[in-house]
Write an enzyme that holds these catalytic residues in place. Structure first.
Site, PDB file in Angstrom:
ATOM      1  N   GLU A 152       0.854  -1.186   0.000  1.00  0.00           N
ATOM      2  CA  GLU A 152       0.000   0.000   0.000  1.00  0.00           C
ATOM      3  C   GLU A 152       0.894   1.242   0.000  1.00  0.00           C
ATOM      4  O   GLU A 152       1.587   1.527   0.975  1.00  0.00           O
ATOM      5  CB  GLU A 152      -0.935   0.002   1.223  1.00  0.00           C
ATOM      6  N   GLU A 162      -0.610   9.588  -5.308  1.00  0.00           N
ATOM      7  CA  GLU A 162       0.530   8.683  -5.209  1.00  0.00           C
ATOM      8  C   GLU A 162       0.899   8.034  -6.536  1.00  0.00           C
ATOM      9  O   GLU A 162       2.079   7.736  -6.778  1.00  0.00           O
ATOM     10  CB  GLU A 162       0.211   7.604  -4.160  1.00  0.00           C
ATOM     11  N   ASP A 198      -7.033   3.006   2.961  1.00  0.00           N
ATOM     12  CA  ASP A 198      -6.791   1.704   3.581  1.00  0.00           C
ATOM     13  C   ASP A 198      -8.042   0.835   3.539  1.00  0.00           C
ATOM     14  O   ASP A 198      -7.980  -0.365   3.244  1.00  0.00           O
ATOM     15  CB  ASP A 198      -6.344   1.899   5.034  1.00  0.00           C
TER      16      ASP A 198
END
Length: 488
Positions: A292, A322, A477
């Site tokens: 992750e 990201e 998450d």
């Protein structure tokens, strides 16, 4: 005087003014809406209900398995507070200039850093070197009545979601007895005990709020921490010892952004990452590895993670900030601090293809693996790419579940109310910025779009964006975990 003539002149003037106002308003809304945002009237409640029904059908199309998942490394207690309320409490003010800082020492640097990310609506996470200053922030946050406490950290947040979805979980982290008592009893924990838990401050803000001359284009958060245990990966050895016994079908690794700009003794960080690399390299192939991604700024750390973690991963999860960072890392080794908060689907898909093409062809020598899955979660849509020859399964259902989980987490409710939702994804999208690319319409009764390309499949699902935000921290998450649980 001839009143009738004056009357008609006045009507003509009024008509001209009204026409100009209509044009002005139309132009304003055209340019003020983000690229992926459709005007609210384009998606009435009936259409949102159709999309919700389609997503629920896709999510429920497969039976829930009970995969065994090991997650590391780290956990903490999150204190979530409204950023602007905290700044008002502490008498912090908008800066005259914004500036990026890799880590923080004082109030001035925090104000400059917050303004830097706030103006883009970009998520970020930074280490506070000054313990005294972090203590002042923590005391201020804890004194605000509306502040909330949550169990946090990438691995811990993902573990909670996976347990909720029926998985058997082994969690690697350092923890206090107080924190352990808050965890679901079925979670197995591997790691040393602490006297006091690490605390992270989650400074959240809503879309469209003003801070001085800055306006946030979307809801997001800045995470601040002054950890000692998580950056050292203190749970690593005990976690590794239990992997053989637990025999997971999936290992999830996250939280390595804690190592960003932490003041290590020379060589310590590389030594710790070498231990992670060794653990990943000897895992049996039947255990898939998911990494992750997160907000990184230290270029050296990113290169170390590429060499010691990413090339050992079967799967990677990222958000819209990201993904461009990973692209530039692969392209020229640089770091991308901020990017478009509302990227076009075509742009994201092209970036996913770029990452897949580079990492899928990775040599499998010395335990390295070829990337076979990418999950990109954005505010407007979910995108999952999988290698067709891999054992990843249920891509359509997983993409739908990820989209639904995005709403459920942010709205803080398992049930989805379309009166608290909107669609930011366009009514159709291009599969690439290439002029010959296919254009795919959003079908409200079958909202998940999947298609094959070369040796991989791509699925896209719209997110019913929550308009009554309860929490943004931990969103990625929870979304990544929901997608994984149906694919292992």
């Amino acid at each position: 005087m001839t009143p009738p003539k004056v009357h008609w002149k006045w009507k003509r003037v009024t008509s001209s003014i009204v026409s100009l106002l209509v044009v002005f308003v139309a132009v304003y809304y055209y340019y003020s809406y983000p690229k992926n945002v459709a005007p609210p009237a384009a998606h009435p409640k009936e259409a949102l209900d159709q999309i919700l029904s389609g997503l629920l059908r896709a999510e429920q199309k497969v039976d829930h398995a009970r995969p065994r998942v090991a997650l590391g490394l780290g956990g903490c207690l999150d204190v979530i507070v409204n950023a602007l309320k905290l700044f008002e409490k502490l008498d912090f003010h908008p800066p005259t200039k914004v500036q990026h800082h890799s880590s923080l020492q004082n109030q001035e640097q925090l104000q400059e850093l917050f303004g830097y990310f706030f103006q883009f609506g970009a998520a970020a996470e930074r280490y506070v070197e000054n313990d005294t200053f972090f203590g002042e922030l923590w005391q201020g946050a804890n004194s605000i009545k509306s502040r909330k406490w949550y169990l946090g950290g990438n691995a811990l947040a993902m573990a909670q979601r996976l347990v909720q979805e029926g998985a058997e979980v082994l969690l690697g982290m350092s923890y206090s007895e107080k924190l352990r008592a808050l965890l679901p009893p079925q979670v197995k924990v591997a790691g040393p005990t602490l006297e006091t838990d690490d605390i992270h401050l989650i400074l959240e803000y809503e879309k469209g709020v003003n801070w001085g001359s800055f306006t946030s284009p979307r809801a997001n958060r800045l995470i601040l921490h002054s950890d000692n245990s998580n950056p050292q990966l203190e749970a690593l050895e005990m976690f590794r010892e239990q992997l053989d016994t637990f025999q997971p079908s999936l290992l999830v690794l996250g939280g390595l952004q804690m190592m960003d700009n932490f003041p290590y003794e020379p060589g310590v960080r590389v030594e710790r990452l070498n231990k992670v690399q060794e653990m990943l390299s000897i895992l049996p192939r039947k255990t898939k590895i998911h990494f992750e991604f997160a907000s990184f700024t230290d270029m050296n750390l990113l290169h170390e993670i590429m060499d010691k973690v990413i090339v050992y991963a079967d799967s990677i999860g990222l958000n819209e900030q990201e993904l461009p960072n990973l692209v530039t890392l692969l392209n020229d080794g640089s770091v991308t601090l901020v990017s478009d908060a509302n990227p076009r689907i075509a742009t994201v898909l092209d970036q996913m293809r770029y990452v897949y093409s580079h990492l899928h062809n990775e040599s499998e020598k010395e335990g390295r693996r070829q990337l076979s899955r990418l999950h990109v979660h954005t505010i407007a849509f979910q995108a999952i790419l999988t290698d067709k020859s891999s054992t990843w399964k249920n891509s359509m259902s997983a993409t739908a579940k990820a989209a639904l989980t995005a709403h459920r987490h942010v709205c803080g409710s398992a049930d989805i109310d379309t009166l608290k939702a909107r669609i930011l994804m366009d009514d159709s999208f291009s599969t690439s910025k290439d002029k010959t690319a296919q254009r795919i319409p959003l079908q409200k009764n079958r909202p998940v779009s999947c298609w094959d390309e070369d040796d991989f499949q791509i699925c896209i699902a719209p997110v019913l964006v929550c308009t009554k935000v309860q929490q943004t921290a931990g969103g990625g998450d929870n979304i990544s975990s929901a997608g994984l649980v149906l694919q292992v």
